[in-house]
Motif scaffolding. Structure first.
Motif, PDB file in Angstrom:
ATOM      1  N   HIS A   1       0.642  -1.273   0.036  1.00 21.98           N
ATOM      2  CA  HIS A   1      -0.191   0.027  -0.046  1.00 21.98           C
ATOM      3  C   HIS A   1       0.902   1.398  -0.020  1.00 21.98           C
ATOM      4  O   HIS A   1       0.495   2.276  -0.666  1.00 21.98           O
ATOM      5  N   SER A   2       2.056   1.454   0.711  1.00 20.70           N
ATOM      6  CA  SER A   2       2.620   2.497   0.723  1.00 20.70           C
ATOM      7  C   SER A   2       3.745   2.573  -0.485  1.00 20.70           C
ATOM      8  O   SER A   2       3.644   3.829  -0.818  1.00 20.70           O
ATOM      9  N   PHE A   3       4.032   1.672  -1.213  1.00 22.41           N
ATOM     10  CA  PHE A   3       4.502   1.879  -2.597  1.00 22.41           C
ATOM     11  C   PHE A   3       3.642   2.528  -3.207  1.00 22.41           C
ATOM     12  O   PHE A   3       4.051   3.532  -4.070  1.00 22.41           O
ATOM     13  N   VAL A   4       2.200   2.156  -3.486  1.00 22.76           N
ATOM     14  CA  VAL A   4       1.210   2.707  -4.413  1.00 22.76           C
ATOM     15  C   VAL A   4       1.060   4.133  -4.087  1.00 22.76           C
ATOM     16  O   VAL A   4       1.096   5.016  -4.914  1.00 22.76           O
ATOM     17  N   THR A   5       0.760   4.356  -2.867  1.00 22.13           N
ATOM     18  CA  THR A   5       0.679   5.770  -2.391  1.00 22.13           C
ATOM     19  C   THR A   5       1.804   6.813  -2.647  1.00 22.13           C
ATOM     20  O   THR A   5       1.450   7.754  -3.003  1.00 22.13           O
ATOM     21  N   LYS A   6       2.892   6.290  -2.342  1.00 22.84           N
ATOM     22  CA  LYS A   6       4.211   7.176  -2.593  1.00 22.84           C
ATOM     23  C   LYS A   6       4.162   7.388  -4.216  1.00 22.84           C
ATOM     24  O   LYS A   6       4.748   8.467  -4.653  1.00 22.84           O
TER      25      LYS A   6
ATOM     26  N   GLY B   1       3.745  11.685  -8.621  1.00 20.81           N
ATOM     27  CA  GLY B   1       3.423  12.037  -9.758  1.00 20.81           C
ATOM     28  C   GLY B   1       3.194  10.870 -10.601  1.00 20.81           C
ATOM     29  O   GLY B   1       2.815  10.897 -11.884  1.00 20.81           O
ATOM     30  N   GLY B   2       3.313   9.605 -10.259  1.00 20.79           N
ATOM     31  CA  GLY B   2       3.167   8.438 -10.917  1.00 20.79           C
ATOM     32  C   GLY B   2       1.342   8.378 -11.270  1.00 20.79           C
ATOM     33  O   GLY B   2       0.536   8.738 -10.546  1.00 20.79           O
TER      34      GLY B   2
ATOM     35  N   LEU C   1      -2.785   4.245 -13.749  1.00 17.99           N
ATOM     36  CA  LEU C   1      -2.804   3.232 -14.747  1.00 17.99           C
ATOM     37  C   LEU C   1      -1.253   2.693 -14.726  1.00 17.99           C
ATOM     38  O   LEU C   1      -0.983   1.233 -15.009  1.00 17.99           O
ATOM     39  N   ASP C   2      -0.085   3.407 -14.308  1.00 21.04           N
ATOM     40  CA  ASP C   2       1.213   3.133 -14.345  1.00 21.04           C
ATOM     41  C   ASP C   2       1.275   2.256 -12.956  1.00 21.04           C
ATOM     42  O   ASP C   2       1.845   1.128 -13.152  1.00 21.04           O
ATOM     43  N   ALA C   3       0.661   2.443 -11.702  1.00 21.94           N
ATOM     44  CA  ALA C   3       0.598   1.673 -10.570  1.00 21.94           C
ATOM     45  C   ALA C   3       0.039   0.373 -10.810  1.00 21.94           C
ATOM     46  O   ALA C   3       0.403  -0.608 -10.253  1.00 21.94           O
ATOM     47  N   LYS C   4      -1.049   0.419 -11.583  1.00 20.12           N
ATOM     48  CA  LYS C   4      -1.912  -0.757 -11.994  1.00 20.12           C
ATOM     49  C   LYS C   4      -0.995  -1.919 -12.586  1.00 20.12           C
ATOM     50  O   LYS C   4      -0.800  -2.963 -12.284  1.00 20.12           O
ATOM     51  N   GLU C   5       0.125  -1.251 -13.805  1.00 21.94           N
ATOM     52  CA  GLU C   5       0.798  -2.400 -14.176  1.00 21.94           C
ATOM     53  C   GLU C   5       1.859  -2.592 -13.412  1.00 21.94           C
ATOM     54  O   GLU C   5       2.302  -3.917 -13.580  1.00 21.94           O
ATOM     55  N   MET C   6       2.441  -1.941 -12.559  1.00 23.54           N
ATOM     56  CA  MET C   6       3.732  -2.048 -11.782  1.00 23.54           C
ATOM     57  C   MET C   6       3.236  -3.053 -10.576  1.00 23.54           C
ATOM     58  O   MET C   6       4.265  -3.786 -10.074  1.00 23.54           O
ATOM     59  N   THR C   7       2.162  -3.017 -10.189  1.00 21.11           N
ATOM     60  CA  THR C   7       1.465  -4.059  -9.157  1.00 21.11           C
ATOM     61  C   THR C   7       1.105  -5.189  -9.620  1.00 21.11           C
ATOM     62  O   THR C   7       0.901  -6.344  -8.943  1.00 21.11           O
ATOM     63  N   GLY C   8       0.640  -5.474 -10.957  1.00 22.12           N
ATOM     64  CA  GLY C   8      -0.051  -6.373 -11.565  1.00 22.12           C
ATOM     65  C   GLY C   8      -1.490  -6.691 -11.143  1.00 22.12           C
ATOM     66  O   GLY C   8      -1.912  -7.555 -11.358  1.00 22.12           O
ATOM     67  N   HIS C   9      -2.074  -5.322 -10.849  1.00 23.23           N
ATOM     68  CA  HIS C   9      -3.475  -5.624 -10.558  1.00 23.23           C
ATOM     69  C   HIS C   9      -4.290  -6.140 -12.077  1.00 23.23           C
ATOM     70  O   HIS C   9      -3.866  -5.217 -12.999  1.00 23.23           O
TER      71      HIS C   9
END
Length: 419
Positions: free
Chosen positions: A368-373, A378-379, A382-390
């Motif tokens: 959770h902390s990774f996504v929020t940070k 500035g991320g 959509l990028d966070a979705k791809e990076m976490t594999g959701h």
């Protein structure tokens, strides 16, 4: 030809009143002056029992309206089906006696309509596929439903809105959390969906959905750490080479590794490691080709140090970290990963207490902390979705921590500034 045949009826058992003043509705079988009573899922007052029994007459005489008639007729049809099912069992007996009837009545429900059997088959499939964690959740749901229903058979058409509401209340009375109830009922819903996938007529009325039964969910509390708390953890200096140092590094590896979870970290091999990145497929989804998206983790310098410090020898077929061993069975893998996660949570929890962080820190908090940070810097979602594999951006949105108070204050102070 049978000389003696039992008589069947639906009976309101007024000998035993419930707390709400209603009485259980039972199937009564009378044979040679002996009567036995078998429960149904219904409890009614005497007036409710009479109204469902006489619903056709009441509608014909315009004593009840169409809406009430539909409700009463549905209950009446369900009870009549119970009578018909019992009669079918009796008709197939050469000689009637209660012992034989009770043995055969459960067998009358075909396996394809028995929810308990479908659960067991699903569990076996999951275990054979190596999906031990998911199999355990289904097994726990099955045990819970069997404890609630207390019969050998749970027929598909027994799963009504009323059944689900009673089960939820029963679970709450036993101090189960809303999260646990939701897990079990989602598993039950999945089983029902599989049973009726090829033939929806197997189920008289689908019980889940809006205006029917909605599975309870607990609103996720925001698990992400604030910038200040993250800084405390990253700057914390444990005793070198201690278990605390190792498991803190493992937690940081997850945080810097796109919020990687323990099972994916445990399965990483040096073949996944490139010059400046780690490329892998999530264990949770790689069995299905349509979801088998590659995740790219750009190698943070701290993660390279963690690999150098705690990793196995650098050989392509070696696991990066000494968590799993080659040729482990799925059950052994499940136990090893579970123990790995527990150890991380134990030590990072202690560190959080030392640093006076007012939050229970776990491996989930790293994700959770990774996504929020990432978003705060500035991320994009959509990028966070791809990076976490959701698989859904909605899932990613659920990970986003609350905006910190100091940021809100700064934004608020700028509302009157226009230069």
């Amino acid at each position: 030809m049978k000389l003696d045949t039992p008589k069947l009826s639906i009976f309101l058992d007024k000998r035993y009143a419930k707390k709400d003043g209603k009485f259980p509705v039972k199937l009564r079988i009378t044979f040679k002056r002996e009567s036995k009573y078998y429960p149904t899922e219904f409890n009614m007052t005497e007036d409710e029992f009479i109204r469902q029994r006489d619903s056709e007459t009441l509608r014909a005489n315009r004593i009840i309206g169409t809406k009430e008639y539909a409700q009463l007729a549905k209950i009446n049809a369900s009870l009549n089906n119970r009578l018909a099912d019992a009669q079918k069992v009796i008709d197939n007996l050469k000689v009637f006696n209660f012992d034989t009837y009770e043995q055969k009545k459960d067998e009358h429900i075909v396996e394809s309509d028995n929810v308990f059997v479908a659960f067991q088959q699903k569990i076996e499939l999951l275990e054979n596929d190596g999906r031990i964690g998911t199999a355990i959740t289904y097994r726990n749901a099955l045990k819970s439903l069997q404890a609630f229903h207390k019969m050998k058979v749970l027929s598909l058409n027994s799963i009504s809105v009323k059944f689900l509401e009673k089960y939820e209340n029963w679970m709450l009375e036993k101090s189960n959390s809303v999260t646990t109830i939701g897990f079990y009922l989602r598993n039950l819903r999945a089983i029902i969906n599989e049973l009726i996938d090829s033939d929806r007529t197997k189920l008289e009325e689908y019980p889940f959905g809006p205006k029917k039964y909605v599975i309870p969910t607990k609103k996720n509390s925001k698990k992400a750490l604030s910038n200040q708390d993250l800084k405390k953890i990253i700057n914390y200096k444990p005793e070198p080479n201690s278990p605390e140092a190792k498991y803190l590094d493992y937690w940081l590896f997850m945080y810097f590794g796109n919020g990687m979870n323990p099972i994916d970290m445990a399965h990483l091999k040096y073949s996944n490691l490139g010059k400046d990145r780690i490329v892998f497929r999530r264990e949770k989804t790689k069995r299905t080709n349509r979801e088998a998206t590659e995740i790219i983790v750009f190698l943070h310098e701290q993660n390279q140090k963690i690999i150098d410090q705690w990793g196995n020898p650098n050989k392509p077929d070696n696991f990066i970290f000494p968590i799993l061993q080659p040729k482990m069975t799925p059950i052994e893998v499940k136990k090893a990963v579970s123990q790995f996660g527990k150890q991380i949570n134990k030590y990072i929890g202690r560190i959080g207490e030392k640093l006076e962080i007012d939050k229970h820190i776990t491996t989930y908090v790293a994700r959770h902390s990774f996504v929020t940070k990432f978003l705060a810097e500035g991320g994009s979602l959509l990028d966070a979705k791809e990076m976490t594999g959701h698989t859904s951006i909605t899932t990613t949105e659920g990970y986003v921590g609350s905006i910190e108070d100091d940021r809100i204050k700064k934004i608020t102070n700028r509302l009157s500034q226009f230069s």
